[in-house]
Scaffold this active site. Structure first.
Site, PDB file in Angstrom:
ATOM      1  CG  HIS A  72       3.547  -3.890  11.413  1.00 57.56           C
ATOM      2  ND1 HIS A  72       2.379  -3.319  10.940  1.00 57.56           N
ATOM      3  CD2 HIS A  72       3.402  -2.600  12.152  1.00 57.56           C
ATOM      4  CE1 HIS A  72       1.486  -2.545  10.452  1.00 57.56           C
ATOM      5  NE2 HIS A  72       2.343  -2.091  12.007  1.00 57.56           N
ATOM      6  CE1 TYR A 199       0.383  -7.011   2.290  1.00 56.83           C
ATOM      7  CE2 TYR A 199      -0.269  -6.490   0.309  1.00 56.83           C
ATOM      8  CZ  TYR A 199       0.390  -6.498   1.425  1.00 56.83           C
ATOM      9  OH  TYR A 199       1.210  -4.999   2.094  1.00 56.83           O
ATOM     10  N   PRO A 291       0.561  -2.623  -6.588  1.00 57.73           N
ATOM     11  CG  PRO A 291      -1.249  -1.159  -5.722  1.00 57.73           C
ATOM     12  CD  PRO A 291      -0.397  -1.319  -6.401  1.00 57.73           C
ATOM     13  CE  LYS A 295       9.165  -5.655  -1.759  1.00 59.76           C
ATOM     14  NZ  LYS A 295       9.749  -5.118  -0.771  1.00 59.76           N
ATOM     15  CE1 TYR A 382       4.859  -6.277   3.851  1.00 57.38           C
ATOM     16  CE2 TYR A 382       4.304  -6.917   1.897  1.00 57.38           C
ATOM     17  CZ  TYR A 382       4.267  -6.673   2.665  1.00 57.38           C
ATOM     18  OH  TYR A 382       3.195  -5.229   3.199  1.00 57.38           O
TER      19      TYR A 382
HETATM   20  P1  FAS Z   1       6.499  10.233  -8.382  1.00 53.83           P
HETATM   21  O1  FAS Z   1       5.149  10.126  -9.123  1.00 53.83           O
HETATM   22  O2  FAS Z   1       5.433   9.996  -7.160  1.00 53.83           O
HETATM   23  O3  FAS Z   1       6.705  12.276  -8.394  1.00 53.83           O
HETATM   24  C1  FAS Z   1       6.538  12.312  -9.804  1.00 53.83           C
HETATM   25  C2  FAS Z   1       7.115  13.947  -9.762  1.00 53.83           C
HETATM   26  O4  FAS Z   1       7.218  14.893 -10.412  1.00 53.83           O
HETATM   27  C3  FAS Z   1       5.229  14.156  -9.034  1.00 53.83           C
HETATM   28  O5  FAS Z   1       5.268  15.522  -8.244  1.00 53.83           O
HETATM   29  C4  FAS Z   1       5.101  14.793 -10.320  1.00 53.83           C
HETATM   30  O6  FAS Z   1       4.263  15.927 -10.184  1.00 53.83           O
HETATM   31  C5  FAS Z   1       5.929  15.441 -11.142  1.00 53.83           C
HETATM   32  N1  FAS Z   1       6.055  14.961 -12.223  1.00 53.83           N
HETATM   33  C6  FAS Z   1       5.535  15.019 -13.263  1.00 53.83           C
HETATM   34  N2  FAS Z   1       5.899  15.536 -14.969  1.00 53.83           N
HETATM   35  C7  FAS Z   1       6.112  16.634 -15.062  1.00 53.83           C
HETATM   36  C8  FAS Z   1       7.171  17.651 -15.168  1.00 53.83           C
HETATM   37  N3  FAS Z   1       7.108  16.981 -17.072  1.00 53.83           N
HETATM   38  N4  FAS Z   1       7.887  18.789 -14.936  1.00 53.83           N
HETATM   39  C9  FAS Z   1       7.632  19.136 -13.648  1.00 53.83           C
HETATM   40  N5  FAS Z   1       7.557  17.578 -12.619  1.00 53.83           N
HETATM   41  C10 FAS Z   1       6.884  16.935 -13.065  1.00 53.83           C
HETATM   42  N6  FAS Z   1       3.792   2.600  -3.778  1.00 53.83           N
HETATM   43  C11 FAS Z   1       3.234   1.473  -3.032  1.00 53.83           C
HETATM   44  O7  FAS Z   1       4.552   0.849  -2.604  1.00 53.83           O
HETATM   45  N7  FAS Z   1       2.481   1.459  -2.446  1.00 53.83           N
HETATM   46  C12 FAS Z   1       0.958   2.140  -2.858  1.00 53.83           C
HETATM   47  O8  FAS Z   1       0.279   0.983  -1.773  1.00 53.83           O
HETATM   48  C13 FAS Z   1       0.776   2.815  -3.846  1.00 53.83           C
HETATM   49  N8  FAS Z   1      -0.490   3.693  -4.318  1.00 53.83           N
HETATM   50  C14 FAS Z   1      -0.153   4.184  -5.726  1.00 53.83           C
HETATM   51  C15 FAS Z   1      -1.006   4.297  -5.933  1.00 53.83           C
HETATM   52  C16 FAS Z   1      -1.503   5.023  -7.362  1.00 53.83           C
HETATM   53  C17 FAS Z   1      -2.860   6.174  -7.074  1.00 53.83           C
HETATM   54  C18 FAS Z   1      -0.198   5.784  -7.667  1.00 53.83           C
HETATM   55  C19 FAS Z   1       0.043   6.738  -8.749  1.00 53.83           C
HETATM   56  C20 FAS Z   1       1.538   5.092  -7.218  1.00 53.83           C
HETATM   57  C21 FAS Z   1       1.167   4.538  -5.995  1.00 53.83           C
HETATM   58  N9  FAS Z   1       2.678   3.581  -5.909  1.00 53.83           N
HETATM   59  C22 FAS Z   1       2.204   2.971  -4.351  1.00 53.83           C
HETATM   60  C23 FAS Z   1       3.654   3.633  -6.400  1.00 53.83           C
HETATM   61  C24 FAS Z   1       4.022   4.971  -6.137  1.00 53.83           C
HETATM   62  O9  FAS Z   1       4.301   5.298  -4.121  1.00 53.83           O
HETATM   63  C25 FAS Z   1       4.704   5.757  -6.522  1.00 53.83           C
HETATM   64  O10 FAS Z   1       6.451   4.085  -6.345  1.00 53.83           O
HETATM   65  C26 FAS Z   1       5.847   7.046  -6.162  1.00 53.83           C
HETATM   66  O11 FAS Z   1       5.326   7.460  -6.204  1.00 53.83           O
HETATM   67  C27 FAS Z   1       6.861   6.552  -6.621  1.00 53.83           C
HETATM   68  O12 FAS Z   1       7.807   8.023  -6.699  1.00 53.83           O
HETATM   69  P2  FAS Z   1       8.489   9.355  -7.892  1.00 53.83           P
HETATM   70  O13 FAS Z   1       9.462   8.560  -8.194  1.00 53.83           O
HETATM   71  O14 FAS Z   1       9.014  10.536  -7.124  1.00 53.83           O
HETATM   72  O15 FAS Z   1       7.169   9.679  -8.455  1.00 53.83           O
HETATM   73  C1  PHB Z   2      -0.706   1.236   1.983  1.00 50.98           C
HETATM   74  O1  PHB Z   2      -0.786   1.374   3.134  1.00 50.98           O
HETATM   75  O2  PHB Z   2      -1.490   1.852   1.358  1.00 50.98           O
HETATM   76  C2  PHB Z   2      -0.392   0.044   1.046  1.00 50.98           C
HETATM   77  C3  PHB Z   2       0.366  -0.930   2.250  1.00 50.98           C
HETATM   78  C4  PHB Z   2       0.816  -2.121   1.208  1.00 50.98           C
HETATM   79  C5  PHB Z   2       0.741  -2.737  -0.331  1.00 50.98           C
HETATM   80  C6  PHB Z   2       0.122  -1.464  -0.796  1.00 50.98           C
HETATM   81  C7  PHB Z   2       0.043  -0.532  -0.185  1.00 50.98           C
HETATM   82  O3  PHB Z   2       0.979  -3.684  -0.253  1.00 50.98           O
END
Ligand code: FAS
Ligand code: PHB
Length: 387
Positions: A72, A199, A291, A295, A382
């Site tokens: 994009h 947005y 979110p 980032k 961004y």
């Molecule tokens: P993660 O949380 O993805 O992964 C951590 C892993 O460790 C998990 O698989 C978990 O099961 C495991 N774990 C936890 N405790 C443990 C233990 N004691 N022993 C072993 N394993 C364990 N980011 C965006 O950029 N845009 C978004 O729209 C967005 N939406 C999100 C929505 C939600 C509901 C959440 C929770 C996050 C969102 N994020 C978003 C942020 C998300 O993308 C995170 O930044 C990303 O998953 C980070 O990745 P990890 O650091 O690997 O953490």
């Molecule tokens: C998404 O596609 O899930 C998304 C994209 C941009 C954002 C947050 C979430 O800032």
């Protein structure tokens, strides 16, 4: 068991770090609390910075992204129905890749399988030991109790993981801001509202039109923290989403049933330092961004980049990278924290906000519409500041 780097968490951070280190000849073991299907069932981020795209190519896990992802050149901002575009290419010469985190994680698992990396699922009671001495990890699973001796531990276990908690409380310094609302998100087999992300700030609340492909949409609306998913039927969601989008978008929107629906709370959180002895924190284990700025996943990637560089240098006899890891990673974390916070403050409706607060939000948006300099700063943040 013994390895060089023990990685706690099999999400994007842990898998990317494991893949990069193994390709550099450094042995790892990944311990993941959940099953692979559970990890791959999470619907999260959708926008990848260039840095993460480059790391996935370096990890040998970027081919499907190149085929199925979408580059994009910009995004759109709307305010009470009026819409304008931020042209990333024109403002800073960069793009973003729209490709779901779920698919990134799937590709990383496939790449780990292809090199025979060790990823152990369904681990319980993971505990980290002797972090300032000779570290080791213990856990239990269906096979009984286990111990893994290692040189280093990478805490990639997210916000609710054990790694951050393993740093003494008198060493940790935590910074947090809780926002008084969440995002209700749905995934639907419907064409995206627009060719680019929108947005939308509106008196009724924030909304975001995103996508995963030409036939898979990811849509969000700001909701009060008291709302529950069951409070929102699909029809109610689409009615509210259309009310917050510009009329030209709402009029052409094709709606459909949700295949995933969830509410995510919004917070800004940082835990310093990101290193304690032989433990290094990566990604959500150390920091959480709202979110709004897309980032979260991308910050996890830059942490992994710095740690990967530091660990490979260590095994070549140079410890400057691991000594500087926490400071280097946090410098970029705080930049992304500021950007995510500022976009969240500008685009959402805050309970109890004064008329003056609202005018400041309107003026922030007006400055983005009228100032090339403001648009360039937004575009640089961004699309991702350089590592
Ligand atoms: P993660 O949380 O993805 O992964 C951590 C892993 O460790 C998990 O698989 C978990 O099961 C495991 N774990 C936890 N405790 C443990 C233990 N004691 N022993 C072993 N394993 C364990 N980011 C965006 O950029 N845009 C978004 O729209 C967005 N939406 C999100 C929505 C939600 C509901 C959440 C929770 C996050 C969102 N994020 C978003 C942020 C998300 O993308 C995170 O930044 C990303 O998953 C980070 O990745 P990890 O650091 O690997 O953490
Ligand atoms: C998404 O596609 O899930 C998304 C994209 C941009 C954002 C947050 C979430 O800032």
């Amino acid at each position: 068991m013994r390895t060089q780097v023990a990685i706690i968490g099999g999400g994007p951070s842990g898998l990317l770090l494991s893949q990069l280190l193994n390709r550099a000849g450094i042995a790892t073991v990944v311990l993941e609390r959940k099953s692979r299907d559970y990890v791959l069932g999470r619907i999260r981020a959708g926008v990848l910075e260039t840095g993460l795209v480059d790391l996935l190519h370096e990890a040998g896990a970027g081919d499907r992204m190149d085929r199925e992802g979408h580059l994009h050149d910009g995004c759109k901002l709307a305010q009470n129905g009026r819409m304008f575009r931020i042209d990333f290419r024109q403002a800073c010469g960069r793009q973003v890749m729209v490709y779901g985190q779920t698919e990134v994680t799937r590709d990383l698992y496939a790449a780990q399988d292809a090199i025979g990396a060790t990823v152990i699922h369904d681990t319980e009671d993971v505990a980290l030991h002797d972090l300032t001495g000779t570290p080791f990890v213990t856990w239990t699973d269906a096979g009984g109790s286990h111990r893994l001796d290692c040189d280093f531990i990478a805490g990639c276990d997210g916000f609710h993981g054990i790694s951050r908690q393993s740093i003494p409380t008198d060493v940790r310094r935590e910074f947090e801001k809780i926002y008084p609302f969440g995002w209700l998100g749905i995934l639907s087999h419907t064409p995206p509202a627009d060719s680019e992300l929108i947005y939308a700030a509106h008196d009724r609340g924030f909304a975001l039109a995103s996508m995963r492909s030409a036939t898979l949409s990811r849509s969000y609306i700001q909701v009060p923290l008291t709302d529950r998913v069951e409070d929102w039927s699909d029809d109610a969601f689409w009615t509210e989403f259309k009310a917050r989008m510009p009329a030209e978008v709402a009029d052409r929107l094709i709606t459909g049933p949700s295949i995933e629906k969830s509410i995510a709370p919004l917070r800004s959180f940082v835990s310093e330092p990101m290193r304690w002895g032989r433990l290094f924190l990566c990604g959500d284990a150390s920091h959480i961004v709202p979110p709004t700025g897309a980032k979260g996943l991308n910050l996890a990637a830059s942490d992994v980049h710095y740690l990967y560089e530091g660990l490979t240098a260590h095994y070549r006899g140079d410890d400057r990278g691991i000594e500087a890891y926490s400071q280097r990673a946090l410098a970029r974390v705080w930049q992304a924290m500021r950007f995510s916070w500022s976009l969240t403050m500008m685009m959402h409706r805050f309970p109890g906000a004064s008329d003056y607060d609202r005018r400041m939000q309107d003026t922030d948006l007006a400055q983005l519409e009228t100032s090339e300099t403001a648009r360039r700063l937004m575009a640089e943040n961004y699309t991702g500041l350089p590592y």
